[in-house]
Design a protein around this motif. Structure first.
Motif: not given
Length: 445
Positions: A73, A75-78, A80
């Protein structure tokens, strides 16, 4: 200017069984316990993201599945967040074997530590000092059951004193706070699972690094760091966040600068041995109360015995270790101790010529106060200097601090100079900081 966090990864050690938390973590790992509406993990990730760190590895074990869901939840593209799960319990040091692909420095934090720290400053110092490992340290209210370190003038760790400490130990109150920066060379030296299945990061690995002669540095801070690994300390962390203490630590704070001889401890002339140090009545309790109110306490003391050749730096360190040990027994601590080793007058047998000079640090000059202001967040307008001599009074005025005199010997001087006077430190602190609702222990880790 190079960003000190560029290329750095963060590591959260969250594989423990949380036995100190009893039933609180039967279904929820410590790192997912909530504080101020967020899990500890979310608070830690927020700190890393704000510092510009974009990759985090969580070393999990107990209830790893729940941690994996939370990491996904977050984590995103920028940004990790990866979870690595140990097959068996390997301890806070042994689990670092999973960082076999480390190719640069890593910030490592224990999963039960709440913190609000300038990670950029920590990493910049670590790199500049070319350390193999840097341990964040601070004083706390229970040094008797904490891992303590000795440091030299360059902040290099010279000895580690694991808990529990032998009866009668005389040790500095400098506690490893569960936050570190490590290099790949540190990981490479960890024994294999076959050699040592379970290892503690501090008691085993840092001890071994010291024995090998690797550079182990201490980074002392007054920022918010809190081990919330027991029910009591978890409650303290919740209260601290509710009262805004972590954010307050980022701003200049009220500070009590305090003289040593005659103010904290009984005046015995030139104090040359730790056995001579005797805290005055009520001093430890007064400082413990200031700790609870989140008021910094900084000792500033002229020590001409060094210039006179009657005491060396190692002997003074033992005296200050005795001071911190006696305070620690009462659940109290001072944030820093600064001393002036100089004396302007030469011509004494056995003196040290290099210390016989007119310096900027000897009270009533302000060098020690200036150093503390540089090292700590000090609000001079809200701060006081408490002492028992005219030198203390004038140092306060020269530094823009409120002067306060204590002891019967200083009463006539206080009247003559028109400054506040109290019979002792305990009554001075009670009058100066009358807030009846203390904050939780600010440095209990």
């Amino acid at each position: 200017m190079v960003n000190p966090t560029q290329g750095v990864i963060a590591v959260i050690v969250a594989g423990g069984l949380a036995t100190r938390m009893a039933s609180a973590t039967a279904a929820v790992p410590k790192v997912l316990l909530a504080i101020a509406g967020k899990s500890v993990l979310e608070h830690q990730l927020q700190q890393f993201r704000a510092a510009g760190i974009t990759r985090v590895i969580v070393l999990a074990g107990h209830l790893a599945g729940a941690i994996e869901l939370a990491a996904a939840r977050a984590s995103d593209r920028s940004f990790h967040v990866e979870v690595r799960t140990e097959a068996q319990a390997m301890g806070s040091g042994g689990c670092l074997r999973q960082l076999h692909d480390l190719n640069g420095p890593a910030v490592v934090v224990f999963g039960d530590v709440m913190f609000d720290v300038d990670l950029g400053a920590l990493l910049e110092t670590h790199t500049r000092q070319r350390a193999t490992i840097t341990a964040v340290v601070h004083p706390n209210t229970h040094p008797h059951d904490s891992d303590l370190v000795d440091v030299d003038a360059d902040h290099r760790v010279t000895a580690l004193h694991p808990k529990p400490h032998p009866p009668g130990s005389r040790l500095r109150n400098l506690v490893t706070a569960g936050l570190f920066v490590i290099e790949p060379a540190f990981i490479e030296q960890i024994p294999s699972v076959l050699e040592a299945p379970k290892l503690d990061l501090v008691q085993d690995l840092i001890t071994a690094a010291l024995a090998r002669g690797q550079r182990v540095q201490a980074w002392q801070t007054s920022a918010y760091l809190h081990d919330m690994g027991t029910p009591q300390r978890y409650a303290q962390a919740q209260a601290a966040w509710a009262q805004g203490i972590p954010a307050r630590r980022r701003r200049p704070r009220a500070t009590v600068f305090v003289d040593r001889d005659g103010t904290l401890n009984r005046h015995v002339g030139y104090l040359r041995r730790p056995e001579q140090l005797e805290l005055l009545p009520g001093v430890a309790q007064a400082i413990a109360r200031l700790n609870q109110l989140d008021v910094q306490v900084v000792v500033v003391t002229n020590q001409p015995v060094l210039a006179r050749g009657e005491l060396d730096e190692a002997g003074l360190a033992q005296i200050h270790a005795e001071l911190e040990t006696q305070l620690g027994r009462a659940g109290a601590y001072v944030d820093r101790i600064y001393h002036c080793p100089h004396h302007p007058d030469a011509g004494f047998e056995g003196e040290r010529p290099e210390l016989k000079c007119a310096c900027a640090c000897r009270k009533p000059r302000t060098g020690m106060i200036d150093a503390a202001t540089s090292d700590l967040h000090v609000d001079r307008a809200a701060s006081v200097l408490i002492g028992d001599t005219e030198r203390d009074l004038d140092a306060a005025l020269n530094a823009g601090l409120r002067p306060v005199l204590v002891s019967a010997n200083a009463h006539a001087l206080a009247v003559a100079r028109g400054v506040q006077w109290f019979p002792d430190l305990a009554r001075a602190c009670l009058a100066l900081f009358p807030n009846p609702q203390p904050n939780p222990q600010p440095n209990p880790s």
